[in-house]
Design a protein around this motif. Sequence first.
Motif, PDB file in Angstrom:
ATOM      1  N   SER A 149       0.836  -1.206   0.000  1.00  0.00           N
ATOM      2  CA  SER A 149       0.000   0.000   0.000  1.00  0.00           C
ATOM      3  C   SER A 149       0.870   1.254   0.000  1.00  0.00           C
ATOM      4  O   SER A 149       0.591   2.222  -0.727  1.00  0.00           O
ATOM      5  CB  SER A 149      -0.915   0.006   1.228  1.00  0.00           C
ATOM      6  OG  SER A 149      -1.854  -1.042   1.154  1.00  0.00           O
TER       7      SER A 149
ATOM      8  N   GLU B  19       2.760   1.527  -3.522  1.00  0.00           N
ATOM      9  CA  GLU B  19       1.864   1.910  -4.607  1.00  0.00           C
ATOM     10  C   GLU B  19       1.433   3.366  -4.488  1.00  0.00           C
ATOM     11  O   GLU B  19       1.179   4.032  -5.498  1.00  0.00           O
ATOM     12  CB  GLU B  19       0.648   0.989  -4.623  1.00  0.00           C
ATOM     13  CG  GLU B  19       0.984  -0.416  -5.109  1.00  0.00           C
ATOM     14  CD  GLU B  19      -0.154  -1.397  -4.922  1.00  0.00           C
ATOM     15  OE1 GLU B  19      -1.172  -1.012  -4.301  1.00  0.00           O
ATOM     16  OE2 GLU B  19      -0.035  -2.546  -5.381  1.00  0.00           O
TER      17      GLU B  19
ATOM     18  N   ASP C 139       5.628   5.337  -4.475  1.00  0.00           N
ATOM     19  CA  ASP C 139       6.760   4.973  -5.334  1.00  0.00           C
ATOM     20  C   ASP C 139       6.318   3.881  -6.307  1.00  0.00           C
ATOM     21  O   ASP C 139       6.863   2.784  -6.318  1.00  0.00           O
ATOM     22  CB  ASP C 139       7.915   4.488  -4.449  1.00  0.00           C
ATOM     23  CG  ASP C 139       9.213   4.304  -5.221  1.00  0.00           C
ATOM     24  OD1 ASP C 139       9.268   4.698  -6.409  1.00  0.00           O
ATOM     25  OD2 ASP C 139      10.168   3.754  -4.645  1.00  0.00           O
ATOM     26  N   GLU C 140       5.312   4.205  -7.112  1.00  0.00           N
ATOM     27  CA  GLU C 140       4.654   3.177  -7.931  1.00  0.00           C
ATOM     28  C   GLU C 140       5.624   2.481  -8.874  1.00  0.00           C
ATOM     29  O   GLU C 140       5.418   1.319  -9.245  1.00  0.00           O
ATOM     30  CB  GLU C 140       3.499   3.798  -8.725  1.00  0.00           C
ATOM     31  CG  GLU C 140       2.586   2.767  -9.350  1.00  0.00           C
ATOM     32  CD  GLU C 140       1.344   3.381  -9.965  1.00  0.00           C
ATOM     33  OE1 GLU C 140       0.487   2.618 -10.447  1.00  0.00           O
ATOM     34  OE2 GLU C 140       1.233   4.628  -9.958  1.00  0.00           O
ATOM     35  N   SER C 141       6.707   3.158  -9.267  1.00  0.00           N
ATOM     36  CA  SER C 141       7.662   2.547 -10.189  1.00  0.00           C
ATOM     37  C   SER C 141       8.337   1.323  -9.584  1.00  0.00           C
ATOM     38  O   SER C 141       8.847   0.466 -10.313  1.00  0.00           O
ATOM     39  CB  SER C 141       8.734   3.568 -10.593  1.00  0.00           C
ATOM     40  OG  SER C 141       9.506   3.959  -9.457  1.00  0.00           O
TER      41      SER C 141
ATOM     42  N   ALA D 282       6.675  -0.778  -7.466  1.00  0.00           N
ATOM     43  CA  ALA D 282       5.641  -1.678  -6.954  1.00  0.00           C
ATOM     44  C   ALA D 282       5.868  -3.116  -7.402  1.00  0.00           C
ATOM     45  O   ALA D 282       5.798  -4.055  -6.590  1.00  0.00           O
ATOM     46  CB  ALA D 282       4.253  -1.203  -7.385  1.00  0.00           C
TER      47      ALA D 282
END
Length: 441
Positions: A268, A271, A274-276, A278
Amino acid sequence: MNKDERVAELAAKLTATQHTDRIWVKGEFQELSVKRAPTELLHLNDDNRRFRAEAQAAAADLGRRLDPTSNPDDELSIISLLLDRDPHVENNNVVGKPHKESIALKLDWEKRGQERPFWVRPDGLVLNGNRRLAMIKRAQAELGDEFSPWVNIVVFSEEDYDDDVIFDLEATEQLTEGLKVRYSDINVLLTLRDAAERVDVDWADAESIKMTASRIQHLVNNDPSYAEIQLNAVKYMNLYLEDLGFPGEYHRLQRTVERFREVGKTMSAVEADDESRADLMLRVMFAAIQANSTNLDIRVIRRMWREKPDEFDRLYGDVEDLEDEEEPEVEAEPEEPVILDEDEDEDDREDTGEAPVAPDYPKHAVKRALDNAVQTFNDSQKRDKRLHVLSASSRLEHISTEDLQDHLGSGAEATKLREAVKTIVAWADEMRRLVEDEAES
């Protein structure tokens, strides 16, 4: 005897009382009539959420679902699931040792009698009170039918109380049950999963999970944040089992729940911030589960991602290399098995299980890589470098060349090991000058 016959027999034997039971149902308190019923006409619920994972494990071992209504041996198995510690299959039946709480339940019943009525369907299926009924049935087998031949019940008709109402009624009662024996962690999660799916949660949508947590927060003391943590744990349990080809087989994850809670918290955060990373993090998280890392290790990896992303990326690379290589893994020395004290509380054993692992997974090598990364990060938080030297010395003095020579061949881990030895040698050469200069002065 079919269901209609059971309904008719119970209705014919019911007797009225002057009592009512005040129950929160359909959004309000209702005073429902209490009846007297023969205990022998009540039936244990094989779909009881209190032992969902354990029943699933038993069914997997037996090759069939337990059916206490038509099979007396299966009724004994359900009784064991309800009353015993460490229930397991032996000779085609579930057996275990009586839990101390079950013994206390019987003693309290003998002293005070029945405090609350059982909640049952018209055919005698018990909705709430299965542990107490199991205790009575076991006591009757030992002492005779004179032990509590009649009990108080409240009957919930299917016309007035459909499955959704009963689910909410049962879950609210059982998950906020005060001093009663609580559900095990995995069965709490499975009950919350059922509640979420009844309101059409979208497991792939973080916002849907958050909204669902608010809708079912009444099941967890009106704490939506806690509910969200549990639902995220379920989400990653689902993904993990699907990944390994065991969809829905939650019994395989008994006593690993705390690890999946940490996985959910970690994913959680990644995402959102720092979605890169994930996808990278999910691979590391599932590697940690397969390697049987602890929930505390997973927490450290989350800190590593936040505070030292370069170290996290290095860890991901190490895990990727180990998982992707085709070289067979050199087995680690077998560890001493953990001996569980028979008097140990269940709470202390909640996260001692091992999750299933993919075939030929390099579990030991990945565990070493994760342990090393976690230890390195933890050491970096300590400012006293003298402690590091003393610790390194005490560890290295137990390692001989014979211990290492068989592990320096080919493969990703062997490469890392050679690099580590070279780093130690280079460090030792530099420190040698320091020690020699000190000796000369």
